[in-house]
Design an enzyme around this catalytic site. Structure first.
Site, short mmCIF file in Angstrom:
data_model
loop_
_atom_site.label_atom_id
_atom_site.label_comp_id
_atom_site.label_asym_id
_atom_site.label_seq_id
_atom_site.Cartn_x
_atom_site.Cartn_y
_atom_site.Cartn_z
N SER A 1 0.82 -1.21 0.00
CA SER A 1 0.00 0.00 0.00
C SER A 1 0.85 1.26 0.00
O SER A 1 2.04 1.25 0.36
CB SER A 1 -0.93 0.00 1.20
N1 SAM Z 1 -1.27 -3.74 3.58
C1 SAM Z 1 -0.50 -4.57 2.70
C2 SAM Z 1 0.90 -4.07 2.58
O1 SAM Z 1 1.18 -2.95 3.02
O2 SAM Z 1 1.72 -4.76 1.97
C3 SAM Z 1 -1.07 -4.57 1.31
C4 SAM Z 1 -2.26 -5.38 1.17
S1 SAM Z 1 -2.71 -5.61 -0.52
C5 SAM Z 1 -3.32 -4.06 -1.00
C6 SAM Z 1 -4.18 -6.58 -0.24
C7 SAM Z 1 -3.89 -7.99 0.19
O3 SAM Z 1 -5.13 -8.61 0.54
C8 SAM Z 1 -3.29 -8.85 -0.90
O4 SAM Z 1 -2.07 -9.40 -0.44
C9 SAM Z 1 -4.34 -9.91 -1.15
O5 SAM Z 1 -3.81 -11.16 -1.51
C10 SAM Z 1 -5.05 -9.95 0.16
N2 SAM Z 1 -6.42 -10.49 0.13
C11 SAM Z 1 -7.40 -10.26 -0.77
N3 SAM Z 1 -8.52 -10.94 -0.43
C12 SAM Z 1 -8.22 -11.61 0.72
C13 SAM Z 1 -8.96 -12.49 1.57
N4 SAM Z 1 -10.23 -12.81 1.31
N5 SAM Z 1 -8.35 -12.98 2.65
C14 SAM Z 1 -7.05 -12.66 2.93
N6 SAM Z 1 -6.30 -11.85 2.17
C15 SAM Z 1 -6.88 -11.32 1.08
#
Ligand code: SAM
Length: 200
Positions: free
Chosen positions: A42
């Site tokens: 992010s």
């Molecule tokens: N905050 C994180 C960082 O700073 O690196 C970034 C997160 S990224 C924008 C969103 C994450 O949510 C991804 O790694 C994705 O695989 C995960 N994700 C999406 N749907 C999900 C779910 N149902 N359960 C767990 N993780 C999920």
């Protein structure tokens, strides 16, 4: 939470440590960057904003959905008692675990799986943060939020979402407000996009 401590910690948290690919050299840019698997680390200012709004306390148990690179997790874990973080992509979770273990964190519990259903085993949580875009707010997450707790979650279609803050008061009453407009990758899973399971 102590905002001065938060800002001191934030400015010293090296984002490049959480990136292993060719995007590393762009780590100091205030923008999301690819971490592979069609996911992103992010934008730093948004990570800071969401942490400030969530305002975890030293005794808070926090549920994070979307571990990703572990960057947001590091910030949460520094200012909370425990962080329970769920990531659906095993490779991302495993890499984040190694990074955060190397930094010495002992208050993070990891799960590989669908976070859209929350983590009933450790509920209720004082804070819940979702870092992927939900179609609507999953009822399970509302149910797993402790009284007096706060949840922050981006809700809306892939192009643009409303960043919602949900507060549950001591009587269990909910208040909801939109605090920003954001653009996150889609949340997948039972209550994610393209899945029409019953949601609140
Ligand atoms: N905050 C994180 C960082 O700073 O690196 C970034 C997160 S990224 C924008 C969103 C994450 O949510 C991804 O790694 C994705 O695989 C995960 N994700 C999406 N749907 C999900 C779910 N149902 N359960 C767990 N993780 C999920």
């Amino acid at each position: 939470m102590d905002y001065q401590e938060l800002s001191d910690f934030f400015v010293h948290l090296d984002r490049s440590y959480f990136i292993d690919n060719e995007m590393k050299e762009f780590a100091d840019r205030d923008q999301p960057l690819s971490i592979g698997y069609e996911q992103t680390i992010s934008q730093p200012s948004l990570v800071l904003e969401m942490t400030q709004i969530l305002a975890p306390e030293k005794n808070s148990c926090v549920l994070e959905i979307g571990t990703g690179s572990g960057y947001q997790t590091a910030l949460l874990a520094r200012f909370s008692k425990m962080v329970y973080t769920i990531e659906r992509i095993p490779e991302l979770s495993e890499t984040a675990q190694k990074r955060l273990n190397n930094l010495g964190y002992k208050n993070i519990v990891y799960k590989i799986g669908d976070g859209s259903e929350g983590w009933a085993e450790f509920a209720p949580f004082n804070r819940i943060i979702v870092t992927a875009a939900a179609e609507r707010i999953p009822k399970e997450l509302i149910d797993q939020l402790a009284r007096g707790g706060k949840m922050i979650i981006p809700v809306g279609p892939p192009e643009l979402q409303e960043l919602k803050l949900i507060c549950k008061d001591d009587d269990g009453q909910l208040r909801q407000q939109t605090v920003d407009l954001v653009r996150f990758v889609e949340m997948k899973g039972k209550y994610g996009w393209k899945n029409k399971a019953a949601v609140k």
